[in-house]
Motif scaffolding. Structure first.
Motif, PDB file in Angstrom:
ATOM      1  N   LEU A 115       0.684  -1.051  -0.056  1.00  0.00           N
ATOM      2  CA  LEU A 115       0.000  -0.089   0.059  1.00  0.00           C
ATOM      3  C   LEU A 115       0.879   1.356  -0.029  1.00  0.00           C
ATOM      4  O   LEU A 115       0.516   2.213  -0.809  1.00  0.00           O
ATOM      5  N   GLU A 116       1.821   1.451   0.740  1.00  0.00           N
ATOM      6  CA  GLU A 116       3.078   2.304   0.759  1.00  0.00           C
ATOM      7  C   GLU A 116       3.430   2.561  -0.682  1.00  0.00           C
ATOM      8  O   GLU A 116       3.702   3.631  -1.090  1.00  0.00           O
ATOM      9  N   GLN A 117       3.889   1.342  -1.203  1.00  0.00           N
ATOM     10  CA  GLN A 117       4.411   1.637  -2.653  1.00  0.00           C
ATOM     11  C   GLN A 117       3.365   2.197  -3.515  1.00  0.00           C
ATOM     12  O   GLN A 117       3.798   2.922  -4.382  1.00  0.00           O
ATOM     13  N   ALA A 118       2.259   1.491  -3.244  1.00  0.00           N
ATOM     14  CA  ALA A 118       1.140   2.222  -4.349  1.00  0.00           C
ATOM     15  C   ALA A 118       0.812   3.679  -4.100  1.00  0.00           C
ATOM     16  O   ALA A 118       0.800   4.314  -4.973  1.00  0.00           O
ATOM     17  N   MET A 119       1.146   4.147  -2.800  1.00  0.00           N
ATOM     18  CA  MET A 119       0.984   5.533  -2.676  1.00  0.00           C
ATOM     19  C   MET A 119       2.176   6.503  -3.190  1.00  0.00           C
ATOM     20  O   MET A 119       1.753   7.525  -3.755  1.00  0.00           O
ATOM     21  N   VAL A 120       3.361   5.704  -3.192  1.00  0.00           N
ATOM     22  CA  VAL A 120       4.444   6.546  -3.843  1.00  0.00           C
ATOM     23  C   VAL A 120       4.207   6.605  -5.525  1.00  0.00           C
ATOM     24  O   VAL A 120       4.354   7.512  -5.791  1.00  0.00           O
TER      25      VAL A 120
ATOM     26  N   GLN B 172      -3.626  17.011  -2.999  1.00  0.00           N
ATOM     27  CA  GLN B 172      -3.513  15.582  -3.209  1.00  0.00           C
ATOM     28  C   GLN B 172      -2.278  15.162  -2.682  1.00  0.00           C
ATOM     29  O   GLN B 172      -2.262  14.217  -1.825  1.00  0.00           O
ATOM     30  N   LEU B 173      -1.282  15.758  -3.296  1.00  0.00           N
ATOM     31  CA  LEU B 173       0.327  15.345  -2.886  1.00  0.00           C
ATOM     32  C   LEU B 173       0.239  15.501  -1.419  1.00  0.00           C
ATOM     33  O   LEU B 173       1.207  14.651  -0.839  1.00  0.00           O
ATOM     34  N   ARG B 174       0.063  16.633  -0.779  1.00  0.00           N
ATOM     35  CA  ARG B 174       0.146  16.911   0.471  1.00  0.00           C
ATOM     36  C   ARG B 174      -0.457  15.670   1.425  1.00  0.00           C
ATOM     37  O   ARG B 174       0.077  15.411   2.242  1.00  0.00           O
ATOM     38  N   THR B 175      -1.495  15.694   0.754  1.00  0.00           N
ATOM     39  CA  THR B 175      -2.410  14.632   1.699  1.00  0.00           C
ATOM     40  C   THR B 175      -1.719  13.227   1.640  1.00  0.00           C
ATOM     41  O   THR B 175      -1.656  12.336   2.711  1.00  0.00           O
ATOM     42  N   LEU B 176      -1.493  12.663   0.254  1.00  0.00           N
ATOM     43  CA  LEU B 176      -0.629  11.769   0.238  1.00  0.00           C
ATOM     44  C   LEU B 176       0.533  11.629   0.971  1.00  0.00           C
ATOM     45  O   LEU B 176       0.975  10.418   1.587  1.00  0.00           O
ATOM     46  N   CYS B 177       1.250  12.517   1.117  1.00  0.00           N
ATOM     47  CA  CYS B 177       2.386  12.519   1.895  1.00  0.00           C
ATOM     48  C   CYS B 177       2.069  12.487   3.301  1.00  0.00           C
ATOM     49  O   CYS B 177       2.834  11.498   4.295  1.00  0.00           O
ATOM     50  N   ILE B 178       1.208  12.900   3.920  1.00  0.00           N
ATOM     51  CA  ILE B 178       0.854  12.910   5.283  1.00  0.00           C
ATOM     52  C   ILE B 178       0.193  11.430   5.586  1.00  0.00           C
ATOM     53  O   ILE B 178       0.570  10.669   6.789  1.00  0.00           O
TER      54      ILE B 178
END
Length: 177
Positions: free
Chosen positions: A41-46, A132-138
């Motif tokens: 899931l972390e790799q998918a987020m990246v 979206q990018l900031r939220t994904l980072c958090i």
């Protein structure tokens, strides 16, 4: 007749031992699977963040790529892609939640893991790219903490699960014989 009873007892004892060992190994493997799913899931987020930031890809393209690049979550991303491609009028978040619960890996995750997974779908495609990018980072930071907690729990509990399973099997054999 006594020899036959002894053979039956030995077979039963062997089955009880195998069952106890198998149960302990299964519990340890379930903890390991949780870590693998969280890492995926972390790799998918990246990948999502990279596709949003650098390729400016839309959500359908991202889901299609994720379906091909993941193992545990492949069916999840593929089913969301297929439903969105039909454009049935349902929002991404509702589809995400529905498919998340249907996913086979849903059961191996804890409630806090599921909440992070659900929040990813809540924030995808609804806001501008930077948000979206900031939220994904958090969310990625939260997920990394969950992974670290899962690894710590695995290292402290996996040996215990295996040992208790084997010991339980041995004690059952002793009681039966």
């Amino acid at each position: 007749m006594a020899g036959f009873q002894m053979i039956i007892k030995l077979i039963g004892g062997g089955m009880a031992l195998a069952g106890g060992c198998g149960c302990g190994l299964w519990m340890a493997a379930a903890r390991k699977k949780r870590i693998r799913v969280l890492r995926e899931l972390e790799q998918a987020m990246v990948l999502m963040a990279g596709e949003i930031e650098y390729a400016a890809a839309d959500i359908l393209e991202i889901l299609e790529k994720l379906a091909g690049k993941t193992w545990y979550l492949s069916d999840f991303f593929q089913s969301i892609y297929e439903v969105l491609a039909v454009k049935e009028g349902t929002g991404l978040y509702e589809i995400w939640r529905r498919e998340m619960v249907r996913s086979p890996v849903y059961a191996c995750l804890e409630t806090a893991d599921r909440e992070v997974w659900q929040e990813i779908g809540m924030h995808l495609g609804t806001l501008d790219r930077q948000t979206q990018l900031r939220t994904l980072c958090i969310l990625q930071e939260r997920l990394q903490r969950r992974i670290q907690e899962a690894e710590n729990a695995y290292h402290s509990q996996a040996k215990i699960y295996r040992l208790v399973g084997i010991t339980g099997g041995v004690f059952t054999v002793i009681l039966l014989l």
